[in-house]
Design a protein around this motif. Structure first.
Motif, short mmCIF file in Angstrom:
data_model
loop_
_atom_site.label_atom_id
_atom_site.label_comp_id
_atom_site.label_asym_id
_atom_site.label_seq_id
_atom_site.Cartn_x
_atom_site.Cartn_y
_atom_site.Cartn_z
N ASP A 27 0.86 -1.18 0.00
CA ASP A 27 0.00 0.00 0.00
C ASP A 27 0.89 1.23 0.00
OD1 ASP A 27 -2.28 -1.58 0.15
OD2 ASP A 27 -2.37 -1.48 2.35
N LEU A 28 0.61 2.13 -0.94
CA LEU A 28 1.35 3.39 -1.02
C LEU A 28 0.37 4.54 -0.81
CD1 LEU A 28 3.55 2.61 -4.16
CD2 LEU A 28 4.22 2.47 -1.76
N TYR A 29 0.87 5.66 -0.24
CA TYR A 29 0.01 6.76 0.14
C TYR A 29 0.53 8.07 -0.47
CZ TYR A 29 -1.82 3.37 3.42
OH TYR A 29 -2.39 2.24 3.96
N VAL A 30 -0.45 8.93 -0.85
CA VAL A 30 -0.14 10.21 -1.49
C VAL A 30 -0.96 11.29 -0.81
CG1 VAL A 30 -0.14 11.51 -3.66
CG2 VAL A 30 0.24 9.03 -3.69
N SER A 31 -0.33 12.43 -0.56
CA SER A 31 -1.02 13.55 0.07
C SER A 31 -0.45 14.86 -0.44
CB SER A 31 -0.85 13.48 1.60
OG SER A 31 -1.34 14.67 2.21
N PRO A 32 -1.28 15.90 -0.56
CA PRO A 32 -0.74 17.21 -0.95
C PRO A 32 0.32 17.73 0.01
CG PRO A 32 -3.13 17.20 -1.16
CD PRO A 32 -2.75 15.94 -0.44
N SER A 33 0.30 17.26 1.25
CA SER A 33 1.30 17.68 2.23
C SER A 33 2.52 16.77 2.26
CB SER A 33 0.67 17.71 3.63
OG SER A 33 0.22 16.42 4.01
N GLY A 39 9.61 11.58 1.17
CA GLY A 39 8.58 10.60 1.46
C GLY A 39 8.98 9.20 1.05
N ASP A 40 8.37 8.21 1.70
CA ASP A 40 8.62 6.82 1.33
C ASP A 40 7.33 6.09 0.95
OD1 ASP A 40 7.35 6.48 3.76
OD2 ASP A 40 9.09 5.66 4.80
N GLY A 41 6.22 6.85 0.83
CA GLY A 41 4.96 6.24 0.43
C GLY A 41 4.18 5.63 1.57
N SER A 42 4.66 5.79 2.80
CA SER A 42 3.93 5.27 3.95
C SER A 42 2.89 6.30 4.39
CB SER A 42 4.90 5.01 5.10
OG SER A 42 5.49 6.22 5.54
N LYS A 43 2.02 5.90 5.32
CA LYS A 43 1.05 6.85 5.86
C LYS A 43 1.76 8.02 6.55
CE LYS A 43 -2.96 3.86 6.76
NZ LYS A 43 -3.88 3.36 7.80
N ALA A 44 2.83 7.72 7.25
CA ALA A 44 3.55 8.76 7.98
C ALA A 44 4.32 9.68 7.05
CB ALA A 44 4.50 8.12 8.99
N LEU A 45 4.83 9.14 5.94
CA LEU A 45 5.64 9.93 5.00
C LEU A 45 5.13 9.68 3.58
CD1 LEU A 45 9.19 9.25 6.49
CD2 LEU A 45 7.90 11.40 6.63
N SER A 83 -7.25 4.42 -5.13
CA SER A 83 -8.39 4.75 -4.28
C SER A 83 -8.20 6.18 -3.78
CB SER A 83 -8.47 3.78 -3.10
OG SER A 83 -9.56 4.10 -2.26
N GLY A 84 -9.11 7.09 -4.18
CA GLY A 84 -8.96 8.50 -3.86
C GLY A 84 -9.94 9.00 -2.82
N SER A 85 -9.77 10.27 -2.45
CA SER A 85 -10.67 11.01 -1.56
C SER A 85 -10.61 10.54 -0.11
CB SER A 85 -12.12 10.96 -2.08
OG SER A 85 -12.18 11.51 -3.39
N TRP A 86 -9.40 10.25 0.35
CA TRP A 86 -9.20 9.89 1.74
C TRP A 86 -8.90 11.12 2.57
CZ3 TRP A 86 -9.79 5.11 3.92
CH2 TRP A 86 -10.02 4.04 3.02
N ASN A 87 -9.19 11.05 3.87
CA ASN A 87 -8.86 12.17 4.75
C ASN A 87 -7.35 12.18 5.03
OD1 ASN A 87 -8.56 10.05 6.55
ND2 ASN A 87 -10.21 10.68 7.92
N ALA A 88 -6.89 13.16 5.80
CA ALA A 88 -5.45 13.39 5.95
C ALA A 88 -4.71 12.22 6.58
CB ALA A 88 -5.22 14.66 6.77
N ASP A 89 -5.38 11.48 7.48
CA ASP A 89 -4.69 10.36 8.12
C ASP A 89 -5.12 9.01 7.54
OD1 ASP A 89 -7.23 10.33 9.13
OD2 ASP A 89 -6.66 10.49 11.24
N PHE A 90 -5.85 9.05 6.43
CA PHE A 90 -6.21 7.83 5.68
C PHE A 90 -7.03 6.85 6.51
CE2 PHE A 90 -2.37 9.49 3.66
CZ PHE A 90 -2.77 9.56 2.33
N THR A 91 -7.93 7.41 7.31
CA THR A 91 -8.81 6.54 8.10
C THR A 91 -10.23 6.49 7.55
OG1 THR A 91 -9.30 8.39 9.60
CG2 THR A 91 -7.49 6.90 10.22
#
Length: 286
Positions: A27-33, A39-45, A83-91
């Motif tokens: 699982d990889l994660y993307v955020s405008p922040s 980043g390493d693609g984790s939830k934290a980064l 999968s798009g439109s997640w909140n900032a902490d992906f919950t």
């Protein structure tokens, strides 16, 4: 939404057995922040751009994208699931007020371009705007081919607006599926498909509104399309279905399709009397 859940939804809606989605590798994660540098693609980064996540992904990876605006033209191979439109902490997802919006970097480029070899893509919960196509998918088997490339593509909970063409598919695919999506205000075709040889296309619970054309299909051989529980309103010019049959079931129109290859069942044209028909932004199948 997991791959297994999406497969169940598609199977229930279409009656067609879709294969090709394997177990998630990562699982990889993307955020405008986020950051593409640190980043390493984790939830934290998380990464900052969707393209960076694609570039660091492998087959069967899921890419989760937080709500916000992404100014990029994404190019992806098959076996990537978005999968798009997640909140900032992906919950949790907010498909109504917290959408992931992809704005193409050029009106000459698609917002999302899929290079389709044998494989599968899932794209859910995005808004695509400002491109030559909102979503473009080209098969390795050309539209004149009598062969298929073995790819399956599932699109759900999309808003595709203010592009030239909304969705554009070219080539020979075993299956295309568009569910619970709004395709509106595209200057060309809302939905364009040029496919041959056994292509099965499904459109369920969608609204195509105020496009240059609603559906335009330059298809031959045994390509077929089924539209169910869809609304076609305000499209400026009538679409065409060439020599491939399109079946409309329980759909609403401001004007009845005139193609001899359009088959209507339990459809209505008195759209205004039904009030405000649209899509379920929560992606419910109804």
């Amino acid at each position: 939404m997991s791959a297994v859940k999406i497969l169940k939804v598609v199977a229930a809606a279409t009656g067609f057995a879709v294969t090709g989605i394997g177990a998630s590798a990562a699982d990889l994660y993307v955020s405008p922040s986020g950051s593409d540098e640190t980043g390493d693609g984790s939830k934290a980064l998380p990464y900052k751009t969707i393209q960076c996540a694609v570039d660091h992904s492998a087959d069967h990876d899921w890419i989760y994208v937080a709500g916000g605006t992404y100014g990029e033209s994404v190019v992806t191979p098959t076996y990537r699931y978005f999968s798009g439109s997640w909140n900032a902490d992906f919950t949790a997802r907010d498909l109504r007020n917290g959408r992931s919006v992809v704005i193409s970097t050029s009106t000459a480029s698609p917002c999302l371009s899929i290079t389709a070899v044998a494989g599968t893509n899932v794209v859910s919960g995005f808004t695509f705007t400002g491109g030559s196509d909102g979503v473009q998918c080209k098969s390795t088997k050309g539209s004149s081919s009598n062969d298929q490339d073995g790819s399956y593509h599932i699109f759900s909970q999309l808003i595709v607006t203010n592009n030239v063409d909304g969705l554009a598919f070219a080539g020979s695919f075993p299956s295309l599926c568009l569910i619970s999506s709004l395709v509106a205000d595209n200057s060309g075709n809302g939905y364009y498909q040029n496919s041959n040889h056994g292509t099965l296309a499904y459109m369920y619970n969608c609204t195509l509104a105020n496009n240059g054309k609603g559906i335009c299909r330059d298809n031959q051989y045994t390509a077929q399309q089924t539209c169910r529980n869809c609304v076609f309103v305000g499209n400026l010019a009538g679409g065409r279905t060439s020599t491939a049959y399109t079946t409309f079931n329980h759909c609403w129109f401001t004007a009845v399709p005139t193609s001899q290859y359009a088959v209507l069942s339990d459809c209505r044209t008195d759209f205004e009397s039904f009030g405000n028909f649209g899509i379920s932004t929560e992606g419910k199948i109804f």
